[in-house]
Design an enzyme around this catalytic site. Structure first.
Site, short mmCIF file in Angstrom:
data_model
loop_
_atom_site.label_atom_id
_atom_site.label_comp_id
_atom_site.label_asym_id
_atom_site.label_seq_id
_atom_site.Cartn_x
_atom_site.Cartn_y
_atom_site.Cartn_z
CG ASP A 195 -6.67 1.69 -0.78
OD1 ASP A 195 -5.69 1.22 -1.39
OD2 ASP A 195 -6.86 1.54 0.43
CB CYS A 245 -0.95 0.00 1.19
SG CYS A 245 -0.12 0.06 2.81
CG HIS A 265 -4.07 0.62 4.37
ND1 HIS A 265 -3.66 -0.26 3.40
CD2 HIS A 265 -5.04 1.39 3.79
CE1 HIS A 265 -4.34 -0.05 2.29
NE2 HIS A 265 -5.18 0.95 2.50
#
Length: 252
Positions: free
Chosen positions: A123, A69, A108
């Site tokens: 995302d 991420c 994250h």
């Protein structure tokens, strides 16, 4: 158009020289998802690249690799900034639905975008759980081929908002997050926690996943799963074959 954007547009097959508007983001995010897998090879090789625009661009555009991420969403942030969008990065904490507990705190990374009077979450680094479109803070769900997603304002000890997703079995927590902007130093802290912490789920065994035009690919040290439409194929992975399968199956 900058060299970075020109190279990216060629890589993902986006219209060369054309500006990306807010209305174009679902298509743009979908094209990104088809090209850059979620994978932890750099962690297992202990390759700690700098979290700068220059180094991330070089790593992702010049090599057959994806990232986690903090790689993929940081790159998305740099790209959207280059395109003129009002964006910043935030930290979140993933909820492990199987264990019913929070994963490693604050590891994250996601992107917040302002468009007019509205705020959205983007995302492209949450495994195969990708909304593929901006998720509004109004609470209204958005739906893509991967499921439904919504933002819910709920104060937890991990943040003030939840990204929730419904993959066909009801709404579940994806992760909690707050709106506090983070910078490259914070990205480096996230990266180092994923590399070094015992509780990190990404520093032990190889894994890779990616959406395809009509399905998804999931590769672990033991199995390679390929879904095409409603067809699902799963095969065992022999020791030492992970990297070969990864290069052959995850890149054109």
């Amino acid at each position: 158009m900058t060299t970075m954007l020109d190279s990216l547009f060629k890589r993902i097959g986006y219209k060369p020289g054309q500006q990306v508007t807010f209305a174009d983001l679902p298509e743009f995010l979908s094209l990104l998802a088809l090209q850059f897998p979620f994978e932890n090879g750099a962690v297992l090789r202990n390759e700690r690249i700098s979290m700068t625009k220059t180094e991330l661009t070089k790593a992702l555009l010049n090599n057959k690799r994806g990232g986690l991420c903090y790689d993929l969403n940081a790159f998305l942030y740099y790209v959207l900034t280059e395109l003129g969008f009002s964006v910043h990065m935030v930290r979140g904490t993933v909820f492990n639905a199987k264990e019913q507990e929070w994963a490693l705190t604050g590891t994250h990374v996601a992107v917040i975008l302002r468009e007019g009077d509205e705020t959205y979450l983007l995302d492209t680094g949450f495994g195969i759980n990708l909304p593929l479109a901006p998720v509004p803070f109004s609470g209204e769900p958005i739906t893509s081929k991967t499921g439904a997603y919504r933002i819910r304002k709920t104060k937890t000890d991990k943040g003030d908002y939840l990204l929730e997703m419904d993959k066909g079995e009801g709404w579940q927590i994806g992760y909690a997050f707050s709106l506090t902007p983070i910078d490259e130093a914070a990205l480096t802290c996230v990266r180092d926690a994923i590399f070094d912490e015992e509780a990190s789920p990404f520093n032990k065994n190889p894994l890779a996943s990616k959406l395809t035009k009509d399905g998804k690919l999931i590769l672990s040290k033991d199995h390679f799963t390929k879904q095409t439409g409603s067809d699902l194929a799963k095969e065992e992975v022999n020791a030492g074959d992970f990297q070969t399968i990864f290069i052959q199956a995850f890149f054109d």
